[in-house]
Every structure is written in C-alpha cells, then in structure tokens.
Design an enzyme around this catalytic site. Sequence first.
Site, PDB file in Angstrom:
ATOM      1  N   TYR A 175     -42.970  13.489 -13.180  1.00 41.96           N
ATOM      2  CA  TYR A 175     -43.793  14.660 -12.841  1.00 41.96           C
ATOM      3  C   TYR A 175     -44.186  15.419 -14.114  1.00 41.96           C
ATOM      4  O   TYR A 175     -45.356  15.740 -14.327  1.00 41.96           O
ATOM      5  CB  TYR A 175     -43.004  15.568 -11.893  1.00 41.96           C
ATOM      6  CG  TYR A 175     -43.590  16.959 -11.738  1.00 41.96           C
ATOM      7  CD1 TYR A 175     -44.677  17.186 -10.908  1.00 41.96           C
ATOM      8  CD2 TYR A 175     -43.039  18.049 -12.425  1.00 41.96           C
ATOM      9  CE1 TYR A 175     -45.212  18.455 -10.772  1.00 41.96           C
ATOM     10  CE2 TYR A 175     -43.571  19.318 -12.290  1.00 41.96           C
ATOM     11  CZ  TYR A 175     -44.654  19.517 -11.466  1.00 41.96           C
ATOM     12  OH  TYR A 175     -45.187  20.776 -11.335  1.00 41.96           O
TER      13      TYR A 175
HETATM   14  C1  UGA Z   1     -39.791  23.669  -9.958  1.00 46.61           C
HETATM   15  C2  UGA Z   1     -40.990  23.089  -9.183  1.00 46.61           C
HETATM   16  O1  UGA Z   1     -40.535  22.328  -8.077  1.00 46.61           O
HETATM   17  C3  UGA Z   1     -41.871  22.248 -10.045  1.00 46.61           C
HETATM   18  O2  UGA Z   1     -43.031  21.883  -9.324  1.00 46.61           O
HETATM   19  C4  UGA Z   1     -42.224  23.041 -11.257  1.00 46.61           C
HETATM   20  O3  UGA Z   1     -43.153  22.451 -12.036  1.00 46.61           O
HETATM   21  C5  UGA Z   1     -40.920  23.325 -11.986  1.00 46.61           C
HETATM   22  O4  UGA Z   1     -40.198  24.235 -11.157  1.00 46.61           O
HETATM   23  C6  UGA Z   1     -41.129  23.923 -13.337  1.00 46.61           C
HETATM   24  O5  UGA Z   1     -40.783  25.056 -13.589  1.00 46.61           O
HETATM   25  O6  UGA Z   1     -41.618  23.187 -14.174  1.00 46.61           O
HETATM   26  P1  UGA Z   1     -37.286  23.061 -10.244  1.00 46.61           P
HETATM   27  O7  UGA Z   1     -36.945  23.878 -11.440  1.00 46.61           O
HETATM   28  O8  UGA Z   1     -36.559  21.774 -10.065  1.00 46.61           O
HETATM   29  O9  UGA Z   1     -38.825  22.676 -10.203  1.00 46.61           O
HETATM   30  O10 UGA Z   1     -37.135  24.056  -8.987  1.00 46.61           O
HETATM   31  P2  UGA Z   1     -36.167  24.069  -7.731  1.00 46.61           P
HETATM   32  O11 UGA Z   1     -36.480  22.966  -6.787  1.00 46.61           O
HETATM   33  O12 UGA Z   1     -36.199  25.430  -7.188  1.00 46.61           O
HETATM   34  O13 UGA Z   1     -34.717  23.731  -8.349  1.00 46.61           O
HETATM   35  C7  UGA Z   1     -34.031  24.628  -9.176  1.00 46.61           C
HETATM   36  C8  UGA Z   1     -32.661  24.086  -9.457  1.00 46.61           C
HETATM   37  O14 UGA Z   1     -31.920  24.027  -8.228  1.00 46.61           O
HETATM   38  C9  UGA Z   1     -32.645  22.659 -10.017  1.00 46.61           C
HETATM   39  O15 UGA Z   1     -31.649  22.547 -10.993  1.00 46.61           O
HETATM   40  C10 UGA Z   1     -32.294  21.789  -8.820  1.00 46.61           C
HETATM   41  O16 UGA Z   1     -31.571  20.632  -9.144  1.00 46.61           O
HETATM   42  C11 UGA Z   1     -31.414  22.722  -8.021  1.00 46.61           C
HETATM   43  N1  UGA Z   1     -31.457  22.429  -6.561  1.00 46.61           N
HETATM   44  C12 UGA Z   1     -32.622  22.335  -5.905  1.00 46.61           C
HETATM   45  C13 UGA Z   1     -30.259  22.262  -5.903  1.00 46.61           C
HETATM   46  O17 UGA Z   1     -29.177  22.320  -6.507  1.00 46.61           O
HETATM   47  N2  UGA Z   1     -30.292  22.011  -4.560  1.00 46.61           N
HETATM   48  C14 UGA Z   1     -31.459  21.926  -3.859  1.00 46.61           C
HETATM   49  O18 UGA Z   1     -31.424  21.686  -2.632  1.00 46.61           O
HETATM   50  C15 UGA Z   1     -32.658  22.093  -4.549  1.00 46.61           C
END
Ligand code: UGA
Length: 337
Positions: A175
């Site tokens: 991504y």
């Molecule tokens: C998000 C967005 O989904 C991306 O599209 C975006 O581009 C990205 O931010 C970015 O800033 O570049 P992410 O940081 O993975 O990605 O956002 P979340 O899905 O809210 O996850 C945040 C954290 O929580 C991650 O470390 C993930 O592993 C964790 N998480 C997520 C969990 O522990 N459990 C879950 O059910 C979901």
Amino acid sequence: MNLNSCGNNGNSKKNGPKPDFESRLPGKHCLVTGAAGFVGSHLAKRLLELGCRVTGIDCFTDYYDRSIKDNNTAPLLKEPGFALLRRDLVEIEDGWVKDVDLVFHQSAQAGVRASWGEEFSHYTRHNVLATQRLLEWARQSKPERFVYASSSSVYGDTGKLPMQEEDLPRPMSPYGVTKLAAEHLCNLYHQNFAVPAVSLRYFTVYGPGQRPDMAFHRFIKAAIEGREVLIYGTGEQTRDFTFVEDIVEANLLAAAAPNASGRVYNIGGGSRISVNGVLALLEKLAGKQVQVKYEPVQAGDPPHTFADTSRAKKELGFFPSTSLEEGLKLMYESFTR
Ligand code: UGA
C-alpha cells in the site's frame, strides 16, 4: 500510556497566519475523488458549507460495506451544489466534469495490512493508475490546484522520529509503495506539465465515519458490544493519530496557499500514543474494561509514526486543533447517539 507531544506542533491556531481559504474558496468548483469515503465525504461537506460547488467521483468498491458509502453521500446529495459521478477514475475522460477550479484527490484503495498478495492489483489500479489518469486529465483541464491525499505509510520505519518530509521514504507495505508512487507522479506532472499538485501525507486519520477496518472503529464497536478487541503485536506500537476535521482543514489550506504547488507536507495530529494507550482512554470513555486478545504483528505495519508538521505550519498555517482525548470522545459519541 505513551502520549508524547512534539515541540513543533501545537493545539492552538492563535499564533499562526490566519488561513485565507474562507475568502478564496467560496464559489469555486471542486472535484473531490473518493467523495463517498471517510475523508472525502467530510471534505465535500465542508466545501459545500464554504459555498463551493462540489462534484464527487466515487466507484463504490466493495472493500467495505457499500451501505456505509451510501450513508456518507446521502446528506451531500440533498445539497443543490453537489453532484455525484459513480464512476471509476481510471476511465476519466474530458467530458465527465468541466470547469474544475480545485481538485481534491482523496480516492484510494485503502488498507495497509490488506495490500499483500492477489489484492495488490486493486492497489496499483486505484492508487497508481487512477492517479496517473487524473493527472493527465488535469494537464488538459488546468485546475488552479491539485491536492493529493498521500500517507504516512510512505515512510515505513525511518529509524528516527519525528518523521520529516526530507527523510528517505522506505515504505513497509505494498500500500505504502503505491501511495509513494502516486506522490512521485504528482511531482513529475508538476515539474513537466505545471500541474499544480501538492501532496499531504496524512497520519492515521480518525473521527466519526472512520472506515470499519481501522483500529478506533473496531475498538469502539467492540467496547460497546462487549466483545474482545484484537491488538496486533504488543500494542506498544505508536501512531500520530489525526482528527478528520484537521485533515479537512489541511486540504483547504493546501488549496488556497499561494506557493504550495510541487510541495509535500506532513499532516499529523500533534501527539503520539501507543495502541495500548488508546485502549486505556477508550476504557475510561466506556466506563468499563475491554477484553483484549493479542495477535501477531501484521506484515506492513510500521512500529511507530510521528509527524514533524513544522513545514505545514510555516507554509500552510496548519495547526491541528483537536486533541486525541477530544477527538476520541467525539468519535465514541458518534457510535452511541
Ligand atoms: C492508517 C490507514 O488505514 C491507512 O490508509 C493510512 O494511509 C495510514 O493510516 C497512514 O497513516 O499512512 P494504520 O496506521 O494501520 O493505517 O491505522 P489503523 O488501522 O487505525 O491501525 C493503527 C494501529 O492499530 C496499527 O498498529 C494496527 O496494527 C493496530 N490495530 C489495528 C490493531 O491492533 N487492531 C486492529 O483491529 C486494527
């Protein structure tokens, strides 16, 4: 709990230059790609409130429940200044939309952890090819500004925090590779054909209407329904979470700033917190303990993100104004209303 604040961020707009988009944007015709999505729908609403005319494009992919996108667009469709094209940007042609002043390119195949394997073709199509087609269209249509929604995912694990725009981007997920490729395309079209493109690197956006695959949405829903939440890894990974209205504000500033074309800006919320820390805040809001199941670290997840937003502050007048505590409360309330 790990809640740091970055010295160059702040939660006050008082000291910065006054944003002039309120005088510059009314009456403009804005094209918002991904208008049915989380950020796109918030942005379209704000543009309409400012007195802009908005054409939204969205192809309603099935990455998550389409009814969520219908709900996002329902209030917009009641506005006389809003029109929606349900079409795939990859096929954009001259006649689709005319006389556009400002482009806000928010559409993407989102999701860091889902971008491996067979799914990658969706990421190349909707993130790279669609952006290139839109830039070709912009080359002919000559909008005043083209704002591209990039991502903190372009950085990967920089090994140093906060992340700065000059850091060497080394994405950790497919991504992130596609978001970086599209950012490079924006720069190429700016350099070669004067497309006035500016890239905003969003740091994990949250708020009412957040996509259902993201952490806050899942955690809040699980807490309310009395289910366990899944945490990937130890939960000690940290993120700079950004409230959606601050992201909208950054788009308006980037559209109006006179010298932003060809630039790249970090857009972050101004603090960094661990996933375990978020859960502790959520337990306070919910007034109960939430059961947690720890799962393995997911491929593609960077260990930490934290935005240095001094460039956006200086050149755009961007100041994140919603603290994580406030923003999480607003999001929680949107689930319980
Ligand atoms: C998000 C967005 O989904 C991306 O599209 C975006 O581009 C990205 O931010 C970015 O800033 O570049 P992410 O940081 O993975 O990605 O956002 P979340 O899905 O809210 O996850 C945040 C954290 O929580 C991650 O470390 C993930 O592993 C964790 N998480 C997520 C969990 O522990 N459990 C879950 O059910 C979901």
